[in-house]
Design an enzyme around this catalytic site. Structure first.
Site, PDB file in Angstrom:
ATOM      1  N   TRP A 188      82.057   2.819  -2.974  1.00 17.52           N
ATOM      2  CA  TRP A 188      82.729   4.056  -3.393  1.00 17.52           C
ATOM      3  C   TRP A 188      84.218   3.831  -3.559  1.00 17.52           C
ATOM      4  CZ3 TRP A 188      79.816   6.972  -5.926  1.00 17.52           C
ATOM      5  CH2 TRP A 188      78.472   7.104  -5.584  1.00 17.52           C
TER       6      TRP A 188
ATOM      7  N   ASP B 120      88.548  10.159   0.746  1.00 18.03           N
ATOM      8  CA  ASP B 120      87.265  10.610   0.194  1.00 18.03           C
ATOM      9  C   ASP B 120      86.305  10.775   1.369  1.00 18.03           C
ATOM     10  OD1 ASP B 120      84.757  10.923  -0.858  1.00 18.03           O
ATOM     11  OD2 ASP B 120      84.730   9.032  -1.964  1.00 18.03           O
TER      12      ASP B 120
ATOM     13  N   LYS C  67      76.338  16.463   1.164  1.00 13.99           N
ATOM     14  CA  LYS C  67      75.909  15.820   2.411  1.00 13.99           C
ATOM     15  C   LYS C  67      76.090  16.781   3.594  1.00 13.99           C
ATOM     16  CE  LYS C  67      77.562  11.947  -0.110  1.00 13.99           C
ATOM     17  NZ  LYS C  67      76.352  11.426  -0.624  1.00 13.99           N
TER      18      LYS C  67
HETATM   19  N1  PMP Z   1      82.224   9.131  -2.564  1.00 16.29           N
HETATM   20  C1  PMP Z   1      81.321   8.927  -1.584  1.00 16.29           C
HETATM   21  C2  PMP Z   1      81.788   8.385  -0.268  1.00 16.29           C
HETATM   22  C3  PMP Z   1      79.974   9.210  -1.813  1.00 16.29           C
HETATM   23  O1  PMP Z   1      79.075   9.001  -0.861  1.00 16.29           O
HETATM   24  C4  PMP Z   1      79.581   9.725  -3.067  1.00 16.29           C
HETATM   25  C5  PMP Z   1      78.152  10.105  -3.384  1.00 16.29           C
HETATM   26  N2  PMP Z   1      77.170   9.583  -2.640  1.00 16.29           N
HETATM   27  C6  PMP Z   1      80.553   9.906  -4.042  1.00 16.29           C
HETATM   28  C7  PMP Z   1      81.860   9.617  -3.753  1.00 16.29           C
HETATM   29  C8  PMP Z   1      80.195  10.436  -5.404  1.00 16.29           C
HETATM   30  O2  PMP Z   1      79.893  11.767  -5.315  1.00 16.29           O
HETATM   31  P1  PMP Z   1      79.389  12.611  -6.572  1.00 16.29           P
HETATM   32  O3  PMP Z   1      78.009  12.107  -6.874  1.00 16.29           O
HETATM   33  O4  PMP Z   1      79.418  14.001  -6.045  1.00 16.29           O
HETATM   34  O5  PMP Z   1      80.318  12.369  -7.679  1.00 16.29           O
END
Ligand code: PMP
Length: 358
Positions: free
Chosen positions: A102, A171, A195
């Site tokens: 991420w 994030d 989550k």
């Molecule tokens: N950052 C983290 C730490 C994540 O776990 C996720 C999704 N699992 C995201 C960003 C991306 O999120 P989204 O699918 O809502 O764009």
């Protein structure tokens, strides 16, 4: 009705009580004669829901007054782009800690808007730990330091808040509301909702007011200052998602808030890691001090048994334990709404599986 224990990394389990309340209120929201999905976002009924959700989040996270709470759309991924768009003014440099997939996506997005700098990375150790404070080296002219306190795929979590003299951006998609944190240490906290908050698509952002309006001429829906000025309603917001997030915030308050959640979450994680560490059959590669409370990846010594494990787990009502498609193996996501009994059931299953196949 049988609700299984769902270990999905997101969209993840929501509290049953919350879903039941939403079900009860679905057709006639609190005597209004309409669903909350069917009323104007400018009307009193929805505005009250929105204001209550913001207030409850402020209470839960003890958000200081010099921070705005924004409800955004486009997932956390969209904010990988909008954050550098809003903050990389005058040739400034976006600094990033790289601890997994991420954070890599976040820095890749920022490259489109300006210069970036890797302030620390554990990639050469296969992301098996978070970097230490003394490994963080900022660039000149840094606009901010961005990091991912919990890497959802790798199960790597910082056990400290980095200290830097530039705004810290986190994030927190997979760790927000799992324990108390000191919001005043951050410039921006943001999290995809799916989550620990509510339905996917919605993003919660907590932003210090002095970080609003640093870059001119942005499209208004991507401009955090404009969003703040318009109470997150430049256009029609995701009303049902905000309503559901509000129900989750109330549920968290009834559980005793984030302090109470932290105790349960720590206990859930510790017992699961203990079960994995105590077995010759299963293992987790992450350094103990960087192990996530929320996402627990594990592998079988004999990988040919993976699909047997997953099928039998599913038959036992333990759903979605497969690891992320990029890493394989298994992963148990145990966010706030995963009852401790679900973790106990998984531990019993792990022991029984080992007995049967070891
Ligand atoms: N950052 C983290 C730490 C994540 O776990 C996720 C999704 N699992 C995201 C960003 C991306 O999120 P989204 O699918 O809502 O764009």
């Amino acid at each position: 009705m049988a609700r299984a224990y769902n270990f999905c990394s997101g969209p993840a389990m929501l509290p049953t009580e919350v879903l039941q309340q939403a079900q009860q209120e679905l057709l006639d929201f609190r005597g209004s004669g309409a669903s909350i999905m069917e009323v104007s976002h400018r009307g009193d009924t929805f505005v009250e829901v929105y204001e209550q959700a913001v207030k409850d989040l402020r209470d839960l996270m003890r958000i200081p007054n010099d921070y705005e709470v924004l409800f955004l759309q486009g997932g956390a991924t969209q904010q990988f782009f909008t954050i550098p768009m809003n903050l990389l003014s005058d040739g400034k440099v976006g600094n990033y800690l790289i601890t997994g997939q991420w954070s890599k996506k976040a820095i890749a997005a920022a490259k489109k808007y300006g210069q970036v700098h890797v302030a620390a990375s554990t990639e050469d150790e296969n992301f098996t730990r978070a970097p230490r404070q003394d490994e963080i080296q900022l660039s000149d002219n840094a606009a901010y330091l961005h990091y991912t306190p919990n890497e959802t795929i790798g199960g790597v979590e910082f056990d400290y808040i980095p200290q830097v003299d530039v705004p810290l951006i986190a994030d927190m998609s997979s760790t927000i509301l799992s324990r108390p944190i000191d919001v005043s240490k951050f410039g921006i906290i943001y999290a995809g909702a799916q989550k620990n908050i509510g339905p996917s698509g919605l993003v919660v952002m907590i932003i210090r007011k002095d970080l609003l309006g640093l870059v001119d001429g942005l499209p208004n829906v991507f401009d955090f200052a404009e969003v703040a000025k318009n109470d997150s309603m430049i256009n029609t917001p995701p009303t049902f998602s905000i309503y559901l997030a509000g129900l989750v915030f109330k549920w968290l308050k009834r559980q005793g808030g984030v302090d109470a959640m932290a105790k349960v979450n720590q206990r859930k994680a510790e017992k699961l890691y203990q079960a994995i560490d105590g077995s010759h059959f299963f293992s987790n590669p992450i350094a103990p001090e960087s192990r996530s409370w929320m996402n627990v990846p594990f592998v079988l010594a004999d990988e040919s048994l993976n699909s047997t494990f997953l099928t039998q787990a599913e038959d036992a009502g333990l759903l979605t334990l497969q690891g992320h498609r990029s890493v394989g193996g298994m992963r148990a996501s145990i966010y706030n709404a995963m009852p401790e009994a679900g973790v106990d059931a998984l531990i019993d299953f792990i022991h029984a599986f080992e007995k049967k196949y070891a």
